[in-house]
Design a protein around this motif. Structure first.
Motif, PDB file in Angstrom:
ATOM      1  N   ASN A 186       0.813  -1.217   0.000  1.00  0.00           N
ATOM      2  CA  ASN A 186       0.000   0.000   0.000  1.00  0.00           C
ATOM      3  C   ASN A 186       0.847   1.268   0.000  1.00  0.00           C
ATOM      4  OD1 ASN A 186      -2.431  -1.451   0.125  1.00  0.00           O
ATOM      5  ND2 ASN A 186      -2.314  -1.614   2.353  1.00  0.00           N
ATOM      6  N   HIS A 187       2.160   1.099   0.053  1.00  0.00           N
ATOM      7  CA  HIS A 187       3.074   2.244   0.141  1.00  0.00           C
ATOM      8  C   HIS A 187       3.080   3.058  -1.143  1.00  0.00           C
ATOM      9  CE1 HIS A 187       6.906   4.429   0.378  1.00  0.00           C
ATOM     10  NE2 HIS A 187       6.867   4.249   1.687  1.00  0.00           N
ATOM     11  N   GLY A 188       3.023   2.370  -2.260  1.00  0.00           N
ATOM     12  CA  GLY A 188       3.073   3.043  -3.555  1.00  0.00           C
ATOM     13  C   GLY A 188       4.490   3.243  -4.035  1.00  0.00           C
ATOM     14  N   GLY A 189       4.728   3.034  -5.327  1.00  0.00           N
ATOM     15  CA  GLY A 189       6.040   3.257  -5.917  1.00  0.00           C
ATOM     16  C   GLY A 189       7.054   2.180  -5.593  1.00  0.00           C
ATOM     17  N   LEU A 190       6.605   1.046  -5.074  1.00  0.00           N
ATOM     18  CA  LEU A 190       7.523  -0.021  -4.705  1.00  0.00           C
ATOM     19  C   LEU A 190       7.157  -1.317  -5.411  1.00  0.00           C
ATOM     20  CD1 LEU A 190       7.655   0.429  -0.809  1.00  0.00           C
ATOM     21  CD2 LEU A 190       9.372   1.177  -2.446  1.00  0.00           C
ATOM     22  N   ALA A 191       8.180  -2.092  -5.740  1.00  0.00           N
ATOM     23  CA  ALA A 191       7.957  -3.473  -6.172  1.00  0.00           C
ATOM     24  C   ALA A 191       8.161  -4.340  -4.931  1.00  0.00           C
ATOM     25  CB  ALA A 191       8.952  -3.862  -7.266  1.00  0.00           C
ATOM     26  N   VAL A 192       7.147  -5.087  -4.538  1.00  0.00           N
ATOM     27  CA  VAL A 192       7.165  -5.831  -3.280  1.00  0.00           C
ATOM     28  C   VAL A 192       7.180  -7.326  -3.571  1.00  0.00           C
ATOM     29  CG1 VAL A 192       6.010  -6.224  -1.072  1.00  0.00           C
ATOM     30  CG2 VAL A 192       5.835  -3.986  -2.197  1.00  0.00           C
ATOM     31  N   ILE A 193       8.128  -8.014  -2.936  1.00  0.00           N
ATOM     32  CA  ILE A 193       8.258  -9.462  -3.093  1.00  0.00           C
ATOM     33  C   ILE A 193       8.142 -10.115  -1.721  1.00  0.00           C
ATOM     34  CG2 ILE A 193       9.738 -11.354  -3.864  1.00  0.00           C
ATOM     35  CD1 ILE A 193      11.170  -9.309  -5.678  1.00  0.00           C
ATOM     36  N   GLY A 194       7.319 -11.138  -1.636  1.00  0.00           N
ATOM     37  CA  GLY A 194       7.201 -11.899  -0.404  1.00  0.00           C
ATOM     38  C   GLY A 194       7.964 -13.204  -0.543  1.00  0.00           C
ATOM     39  N   GLY A 195       8.950 -13.409   0.314  1.00  0.00           N
ATOM     40  CA  GLY A 195       9.708 -14.651   0.297  1.00  0.00           C
ATOM     41  C   GLY A 195       9.025 -15.686   1.181  1.00  0.00           C
ATOM     42  N   ALA A 228      -6.550 -11.770   7.419  1.00  0.00           N
ATOM     43  CA  ALA A 228      -6.258 -11.945   5.997  1.00  0.00           C
ATOM     44  C   ALA A 228      -5.502 -10.718   5.480  1.00  0.00           C
ATOM     45  CB  ALA A 228      -7.549 -12.137   5.208  1.00  0.00           C
ATOM     46  N   VAL A 229      -4.632 -10.953   4.507  1.00  0.00           N
ATOM     47  CA  VAL A 229      -3.798  -9.895   3.950  1.00  0.00           C
ATOM     48  C   VAL A 229      -4.110  -9.721   2.476  1.00  0.00           C
ATOM     49  CG1 VAL A 229      -1.426  -9.242   3.380  1.00  0.00           C
ATOM     50  CG2 VAL A 229      -1.936 -10.248   5.602  1.00  0.00           C
ATOM     51  N   ASP A 230      -4.254  -8.475   2.057  1.00  0.00           N
ATOM     52  CA  ASP A 230      -4.441  -8.176   0.635  1.00  0.00           C
ATOM     53  C   ASP A 230      -3.074  -8.165  -0.031  1.00  0.00           C
ATOM     54  OD1 ASP A 230      -5.129  -7.307  -1.862  1.00  0.00           O
ATOM     55  OD2 ASP A 230      -5.807  -5.310  -1.235  1.00  0.00           O
ATOM     56  N   THR A 231      -2.814  -9.164  -0.853  1.00  0.00           N
ATOM     57  CA  THR A 231      -1.500  -9.274  -1.503  1.00  0.00           C
ATOM     58  C   THR A 231      -1.546  -8.829  -2.961  1.00  0.00           C
ATOM     59  OG1 THR A 231      -1.959 -11.593  -2.045  1.00  0.00           O
ATOM     60  CG2 THR A 231      -0.763 -11.155   0.001  1.00  0.00           C
ATOM     61  N   LYS A 232      -2.537  -8.042  -3.307  1.00  0.00           N
ATOM     62  CA  LYS A 232      -2.609  -7.532  -4.673  1.00  0.00           C
ATOM     63  C   LYS A 232      -1.357  -6.712  -4.976  1.00  0.00           C
ATOM     64  CE  LYS A 232      -5.484  -4.772  -7.790  1.00  0.00           C
ATOM     65  NZ  LYS A 232      -6.694  -3.921  -7.919  1.00  0.00           N
ATOM     66  N   GLY A 233      -0.694  -7.030  -6.052  1.00  0.00           N
ATOM     67  CA  GLY A 233       0.518  -6.315  -6.429  1.00  0.00           C
ATOM     68  C   GLY A 233       1.774  -6.857  -5.785  1.00  0.00           C
ATOM     69  N   VAL A 234       1.651  -7.924  -4.980  1.00  0.00           N
ATOM     70  CA  VAL A 234       2.810  -8.531  -4.332  1.00  0.00           C
ATOM     71  C   VAL A 234       3.211  -9.793  -5.092  1.00  0.00           C
ATOM     72  CG1 VAL A 234       3.692  -9.612  -2.230  1.00  0.00           C
ATOM     73  CG2 VAL A 234       2.131  -7.654  -2.072  1.00  0.00           C
ATOM     74  N   GLU A 235       4.483  -9.904  -5.415  1.00  0.00           N
ATOM     75  CA  GLU A 235       4.999 -11.106  -6.060  1.00  0.00           C
ATOM     76  C   GLU A 235       5.530 -12.050  -4.985  1.00  0.00           C
ATOM     77  OE1 GLU A 235       8.433 -12.515  -9.287  1.00  0.00           O
ATOM     78  OE2 GLU A 235       8.290 -10.413  -8.651  1.00  0.00           O
ATOM     79  N   LEU A 236       5.097 -13.283  -5.029  1.00  0.00           N
ATOM     80  CA  LEU A 236       5.567 -14.280  -4.075  1.00  0.00           C
ATOM     81  C   LEU A 236       6.643 -15.144  -4.727  1.00  0.00           C
ATOM     82  CD1 LEU A 236       2.213 -15.457  -2.418  1.00  0.00           C
ATOM     83  CD2 LEU A 236       3.840 -13.733  -1.589  1.00  0.00           C
ATOM     84  N   LYS A 237       7.748 -15.342  -4.012  1.00  0.00           N
ATOM     85  CA  LYS A 237       8.837 -16.167  -4.507  1.00  0.00           C
ATOM     86  C   LYS A 237       9.223 -17.201  -3.452  1.00  0.00           C
ATOM     87  CE  LYS A 237      11.234 -12.974  -7.663  1.00  0.00           C
ATOM     88  NZ  LYS A 237      12.567 -12.371  -7.987  1.00  0.00           N
ATOM     89  N   THR A 238       9.655 -18.351  -3.925  1.00  0.00           N
ATOM     90  CA  THR A 238      10.088 -19.399  -3.008  1.00  0.00           C
ATOM     91  C   THR A 238      11.397 -19.005  -2.334  1.00  0.00           C
ATOM     92  OG1 THR A 238       9.056 -21.088  -4.408  1.00  0.00           O
ATOM     93  CG2 THR A 238      10.675 -21.837  -2.797  1.00  0.00           C
TER      94      THR A 238
END
Length: 319
Positions: A89-98, A126-136
């Motif tokens: 929700n910060h804006g202007g960031l690419a966010v990845i969840g490991g 629950a978390v809104d992960t829209k726009g979040v890329e998940l990686k192993t």
């Protein structure tokens, strides 16, 4: 309009500006932030306009400071998931969840539940992960090269991993694998992949033995779970010696509820008790990525119901 389509027009305008503008020795170029704050290009001095045109017309150079990529290790954890959601929700960031398992993480992050971690019971939202890329990303199993490949392209890394107490006969081994060796592996991977900032979520009393707190109730209770404070301390020392810009965030006892008081930010080895909302831990961890006053610092944080919430620009001012 695509950058390629406007490139000829921009170059022509730059040529005109070069012919009309004389270089003034000692006159500083405006920063990117200065340019963004000004309302319209026609209000800029010609020389500032020229700098702005070059900034937006070179592929790959535009927004290099703004287009930050942040990876959160431990994104399905109770603090990690809060960090991920706030970054998204910060804006202007690419966010990845490991995460250890991407498909399982998608399911876990999208639902509410009750989680038991040692002596703590957490209500998990629950978390809104829209726009979040998940990686192993598995700090206990992945080799450093594998972790480095996952981190490639990441500018900032927030480490919110931590072993989950379970089998009492395996807790020591699990804490050692995750909170010690796993964090060290992430630090090594960050160095190989060019990560510029690491924020490590740790705990107050991590260095309790170092300032006479080994017999305090907080140290005794927490360290009973796999000697986890001793393991975290080894990882902290490794990060501090890595040469990477770091902030170590040591929260007090974690609670799932919203903040009930103001944030207390203290220097390392000063707090031996107190609680704090995971929401505030997430906020401080994110702020540490962007605030230069948190550079190469260890901060200890709790809540105090008797004080007002300080403004974010003051959080790291007294360190």
């Amino acid at each position: 309009m695509a950058k390629r389509a406007v490139l000829p027009w921009l170059l022509a305008l730059c040529f005109v500006a070069l012919k009309q503008v004389a270089f003034v020795p000692g006159h500083a170029e405006p920063s990117t932030e200065d340019l963004q704050r000004r309302a319209a290009p026609e209000e800029l001095p010609r020389r500032a306009l020229l700098g702005a045109l070059f900034t937006v017309s070179v592929p790959g150079a535009a927004g290099a400071a703004e287009a930050r990529t942040v990876l959160v290790a431990g994104a399905t954890g109770q603090t990690g998931r809060r960090i991920v959601e706030r970054l998204a929700n910060h804006g202007g960031l690419a966010v990845i969840g490991g995460v250890r398992d991407v498909s399982k993480a998608k399911s876990e992050l999208g639902k509410s539940s009750i989680a038991i971690r040692g002596a703590m019971i957490d209500e998990v939202k629950a978390v809104d992960t829209k726009g979040v890329e998940l990686k192993t990303l598995d700090v206990a199993k992945d080799a450093v090269d594998t972790l480095a490949a996952t981190l490639t392209g990441t500018e900032a890394l927030i480490i919110a991993t931590g072993f989950v107490p379970g089998n009492p006969f395996a807790m020591n081994a699990e804490a050692h694998a995750v909170d010690n060796l796993g964090t060290k592996a992430l630090v090594d991977a960050a160095k190989k992949s060019g990560v510029r900032k690491i924020v490590l979520v740790s705990s107050i009393l991590t260095n309790g033995r170092g300032w006479g707190q080994e017999n305090s109730p907080g140290f005794q209770v927490t360290n009973a779970f796999g000697q986890v404070l001793d393991e975290k301390l080894e990882a902290e020392k490794y990060l501090r010696a890595s040469g990477i810009d770091y902030t170590i965030v040591r929260p007090g006892g974690l609670k799932a509820s919203a903040p009930a008081g103001g944030l207390v930010v203290s220097k390392e080895d000063t707090l031996n008790s107190g609680e704090i909302s995971r929401d505030l831990v997430a906020d401080v961890s994110i702020a540490a990525v962007f605030d230069s006053k948190a550079s190469n610092k260890v901060v200890e944080i709790i809540e105090d119901e008797n004080i007002q919430q300080p403004s974010k620009d003051k959080w790291f001012a007294s360190l």
